[in-house]
Design an enzyme around this catalytic site. Structure first.
Site, PDB file in Angstrom:
ATOM      1  N   ARG A 160       0.941  -1.108  -0.113  1.00 28.30           N
ATOM      2  CA  ARG A 160      -0.038  -0.062  -0.048  1.00 28.30           C
ATOM      3  C   ARG A 160       0.770   1.178  -0.103  1.00 28.30           C
ATOM      4  NH1 ARG A 160      -4.343  -1.679   4.743  1.00 28.30           N
ATOM      5  NH2 ARG A 160      -5.120  -3.607   3.623  1.00 28.30           N
ATOM      6  N   ASP A 206       2.195   4.954  -0.405  1.00 29.66           N
ATOM      7  CA  ASP A 206       1.619   6.416   0.152  1.00 29.66           C
ATOM      8  C   ASP A 206       1.350   7.174  -1.160  1.00 29.66           C
ATOM      9  OD1 ASP A 206       1.411   5.722   2.662  1.00 29.66           O
ATOM     10  OD2 ASP A 206       3.103   6.206   3.127  1.00 29.66           O
ATOM     11  N   TYR A 228      12.512  -2.030  -2.218  1.00 29.15           N
ATOM     12  CA  TYR A 228      12.494  -0.419  -2.468  1.00 29.15           C
ATOM     13  C   TYR A 228      13.844   0.165  -2.600  1.00 29.15           C
ATOM     14  CZ  TYR A 228       7.749  -0.705  -0.495  1.00 29.15           C
ATOM     15  OH  TYR A 228       6.373  -0.868  -0.195  1.00 29.15           O
ATOM     16  N   ARG A 263      11.281   5.430   4.508  1.00 33.99           N
ATOM     17  CA  ARG A 263      11.277   6.815   4.417  1.00 33.99           C
ATOM     18  C   ARG A 263      12.166   7.417   6.034  1.00 33.99           C
ATOM     19  NH1 ARG A 263       5.588   8.784   3.153  1.00 33.99           N
ATOM     20  NH2 ARG A 263       6.464  10.914   3.444  1.00 33.99           N
TER      21      ARG A 263
END
Length: 248
Positions: free
Chosen positions: A50, A52, A111, A198
């Site tokens: 999911r 952002d 990622y 992040r």
């Protein structure tokens, strides 16, 4: 109904994120609308991650059950036709077993975070990388990051709104390297906490700027307290690069 596995690429700039929401257009919602245009039914598209608002994907994976027994290439082509003009593309469609689940069958997610590290502000990469003008010490960032590899309580790097049942995750790999004007962080794990990557990037940037010593990252991790970590890096530098499954 046959189940199709979709590998998806998208620019997340103008979406509220992957997940369908009431406050704007989502990537999931756009693909579901495309499926309805193709098959004239309401189809649930379930994604592996999911992402952002503002986060991009090079290899998001989703599955969808459709009432048409079309060849995978036809499915991809039809969905892409209905997805125009959105910056979303089904790179590949595959027919899979009904037991396949894009989220729960995944064994690894990857990622990549991109920092454009130069004096001049970005023109082409404005919404695709975090601009940091001060020269970053990439070697120090990489060394500091290695304490995060393995199984840890990642509460320091967890968003307050994270819905995961546990802050304990296993980080398989993390690396930081320079490629010209870009500093690229790559990380792999079975799953991640909300904002984990992040928050790690924001913390490592402080090491790269010389504001933190390399050992401060290990201390922050051990604190198990979000207040002990660095800032949250902006969403537009983050890319979901791949999702891996047992048969791949």
């Amino acid at each position: 109904m046959p189940r199709y596995k979709l590998t998806i690429e998208y620019d997340g700039t103008n979406f509220v994120g992957w997940q369908r929401q009431d406050n704007g257009l989502s990537v999931q919602g756009a693909i579901e609308a495309a499926a309805k245009g193709y098959c004239q039914i309401d189809a649930l598209v379930q994604g592996a991650g999911r992402t952002d608002s503002g986060v991009h994907a090079l290899g998001q994976v989703a599955h969808v059950d459709l009432p048409r027994h079309d060849a995978p290439d036809i499915v991809a082509k039809a969905l892409n036709a209905h997805l125009r003009p959105h910056p979303i593309v089904v790179v590949k469609a595959e027919l899979v077993d009904g037991e396949f689940h894009a989220r729960f069958s995944a064994i690894e997610r990857g990622y990549e975070y991109r920092i454009q590290n130069r004096r001049a502000r970005p023109a082409l990469e404005m919404n695709r990388a975090w601009w940091v003008s001060a020269r970053l010490d990439v070697d120090a960032m990489h060394r500091a990051a290695q304490c995060l590899v393995g199984r840890h309580d990642f509460s320091t790097f967890r968003a307050a709104v994270c819905q995961s049942a546990s802050p304990v995750k296993t980080l398989n790999e993390i690396s930081v390297a320079r490629h010209g004007d870009f500093v690229v962080l790559i990380t792999k794990a079975r799953s991640f906490l909300h904002h984990q990557v992040r928050n790690i990037v924001g913390t490592l940037k402080m090491v790269g700027e010389g504001k933190w010593r390399e050992g401060d990252v290990a201390k922050a991790l051990a604190a198990c307290d979000r207040a002990a970590g660095g800032p949250t890096a902006p969403s537009h530098g983050l890319y979901l690069t791949h999702v891996r499954y047992p048969d791949a």
